[in-house]
Write a protein that holds these residues in place. Structure first.
Motif, PDB file in Angstrom:
ATOM      1  N   ARG A 118      -4.238   2.421   2.882  1.00 25.27           N
ATOM      2  CA  ARG A 118      -5.392   1.541   2.677  1.00 25.27           C
ATOM      3  C   ARG A 118      -4.886   0.115   2.497  1.00 25.27           C
ATOM      4  O   ARG A 118      -4.119  -0.164   1.574  1.00 25.27           O
ATOM      5  N   MET A 119      -5.343  -0.772   3.396  1.00 18.58           N
ATOM      6  CA  MET A 119      -4.800  -2.133   3.318  1.00 18.58           C
ATOM      7  C   MET A 119      -5.821  -3.180   3.744  1.00 18.58           C
ATOM      8  O   MET A 119      -6.722  -2.934   4.545  1.00 18.58           O
ATOM      9  N   ILE A 120      -5.644  -4.368   3.157  1.00 20.58           N
ATOM     10  CA  ILE A 120      -6.342  -5.590   3.555  1.00 20.58           C
ATOM     11  C   ILE A 120      -5.348  -6.387   4.389  1.00 20.58           C
ATOM     12  O   ILE A 120      -4.189  -6.537   3.998  1.00 20.58           O
ATOM     13  N   TYR A 160      -6.848 -12.105  -4.239  1.00 24.03           N
ATOM     14  CA  TYR A 160      -6.358 -10.730  -4.332  1.00 24.03           C
ATOM     15  C   TYR A 160      -5.979 -10.383  -5.765  1.00 24.03           C
ATOM     16  O   TYR A 160      -6.228  -9.252  -6.227  1.00 24.03           O
ATOM     17  N   VAL A 209     -10.052  -1.596  -6.976  1.00 25.45           N
ATOM     18  CA  VAL A 209      -9.636  -1.546  -5.572  1.00 25.45           C
ATOM     19  C   VAL A 209      -8.134  -1.291  -5.520  1.00 25.45           C
ATOM     20  O   VAL A 209      -7.351  -2.004  -6.141  1.00 25.45           O
ATOM     21  N   GLU A 210      -7.745  -0.271  -4.779  1.00 28.99           N
ATOM     22  CA  GLU A 210      -6.336   0.118  -4.708  1.00 28.99           C
ATOM     23  C   GLU A 210      -5.624  -0.432  -3.482  1.00 28.99           C
ATOM     24  O   GLU A 210      -4.432  -0.208  -3.317  1.00 28.99           O
ATOM     25  N   HIS A 211      -6.329  -1.113  -2.618  1.00 29.33           N
ATOM     26  CA  HIS A 211      -5.740  -1.586  -1.370  1.00 29.33           C
ATOM     27  C   HIS A 211      -4.589  -2.562  -1.613  1.00 29.33           C
ATOM     28  O   HIS A 211      -4.658  -3.405  -2.510  1.00 29.33           O
ATOM     29  N   ARG A 212      -3.571  -2.462  -0.774  1.00 32.22           N
ATOM     30  CA  ARG A 212      -2.493  -3.443  -0.773  1.00 32.22           C
ATOM     31  C   ARG A 212      -2.866  -4.564   0.190  1.00 32.22           C
ATOM     32  O   ARG A 212      -3.644  -4.371   1.121  1.00 32.22           O
ATOM     33  N   ALA A 245      -6.238  -1.540   9.423  1.00 30.29           N
ATOM     34  CA  ALA A 245      -6.735  -2.217   8.221  1.00 30.29           C
ATOM     35  C   ALA A 245      -8.180  -1.820   7.912  1.00 30.29           C
ATOM     36  O   ALA A 245      -8.986  -1.589   8.820  1.00 30.29           O
ATOM     37  N   ASP A 246      -8.505  -1.754   6.639  1.00 28.08           N
ATOM     38  CA  ASP A 246      -9.885  -1.520   6.214  1.00 28.08           C
ATOM     39  C   ASP A 246     -10.683  -2.814   6.187  1.00 28.08           C
ATOM     40  O   ASP A 246     -11.915  -2.786   6.195  1.00 28.08           O
ATOM     41  N   LEU A 289     -15.063  -3.313   0.479  1.00 26.73           N
ATOM     42  CA  LEU A 289     -14.168  -2.190   0.208  1.00 26.73           C
ATOM     43  C   LEU A 289     -14.817  -1.122  -0.661  1.00 26.73           C
ATOM     44  O   LEU A 289     -14.443   0.055  -0.592  1.00 26.73           O
TER      45      LEU A 289
END
Length: 224
Positions: free
Chosen positions: A64-66, A85, A94-97, A142-143, A203
């Motif tokens: 999961r990433m931005i 961020y 939000v857990e996205h890196r 990417a999300d 997200l």
């Protein structure tokens, strides 16, 4: 100035650039035709889990990433993205890196200093330059694609991201609203809190993200 004064005609890649030519160089607007850039036909959603997993394995990317993708220079506004961020981590679950991809430009040291100041080591992935033939993979993996640039003559990366089915957030400045239209979210590029809230709103809401994907694909189809 010499070039625009002697040109038989002028094509600008956006209405924003056309207006800049009028304002800065004094070119009569009737001499300028705005014709937007097109998105390459290779920019389309990558639906193969194996291809996406291979990309993640080769570059150490998270599930999961931005994503930000572009030359790392001041006008791309990476410092504000990092500040947003950090707020996203503090205020929202939000857990996205955050993946900041692209070749290093001038004043790159400020990006490293900001990561240090905000304590984001371990949360930011910087893979460097991305080859053209892999772009669709990166966008598709990417999300969310975030592009808070302060100035763009056109802004091709957000268009490419939309063509790959990725929700997009951009600045509300220069040419970017022309590119994204109603298909993405636009925020003040000087407001990290607003950017963090916009990112969280996509997200944390799967239905909204799906609507943005569909709208982005339709929007990008108009840029041949």
């Amino acid at each position: 100035r010499h070039t625009v004064e002697h040109a038989a005609g002028i094509i600008a890649v956006s209405a924003s650039t056309r207006d800049d030519l009028v304002r800065i160089l004094g070119v009569p607007s009737e001499r300028i035709t705005a014709i937007p850039n097109g998105v390459d036909e290779t920019m389309r959603p990558v639906d193969s889990p194996a291809a996406l997993d291979d990309l993640r394995r080769r570059y150490g990317l998270p599930e999961r990433m931005i994503l930000f993708l572009g030359t790392l220079e001041p006008r791309k506004n990476i410092v504000t993205l990092l500040e947003a961020y950090a707020l996203l981590q503090q205020r929202y679950s939000v857990e996205h890196r955050l993946v900041i991809a692209g070749g290093k430009g001038w004043y790159y040291d400020e990006i490293d200093a900001t990561i240090e100041r905000l304590g984001l080591h371990g949360r930011i992935i910087s893979p460097g330059f991305v080859p053209q033939d892999e772009l669709a993979l990166w966008y598709s993996a990417a999300d969310l694609f975030v592009y808070p640039a302060l100035y763009e003559g056109f802004g091709l990366p957000p268009l490419e991201a939309m063509a790959c089915g990725t929700p997009v957030i951009v600045s509300s400045t220069s040419s970017l609203p022309e590119v994204v239209g109603d298909a993405g979210l636009m925020v003040d590029p000087h407001d990290p809190a607003a950017l963090a809230q916009a990112m969280a709103s996509v997200l944390d809401d799967a239905s909204r993200a799906a609507e943005m994907r569909a709208a982005g694909l339709a929007r990008a189809a108009g840029f041949s």
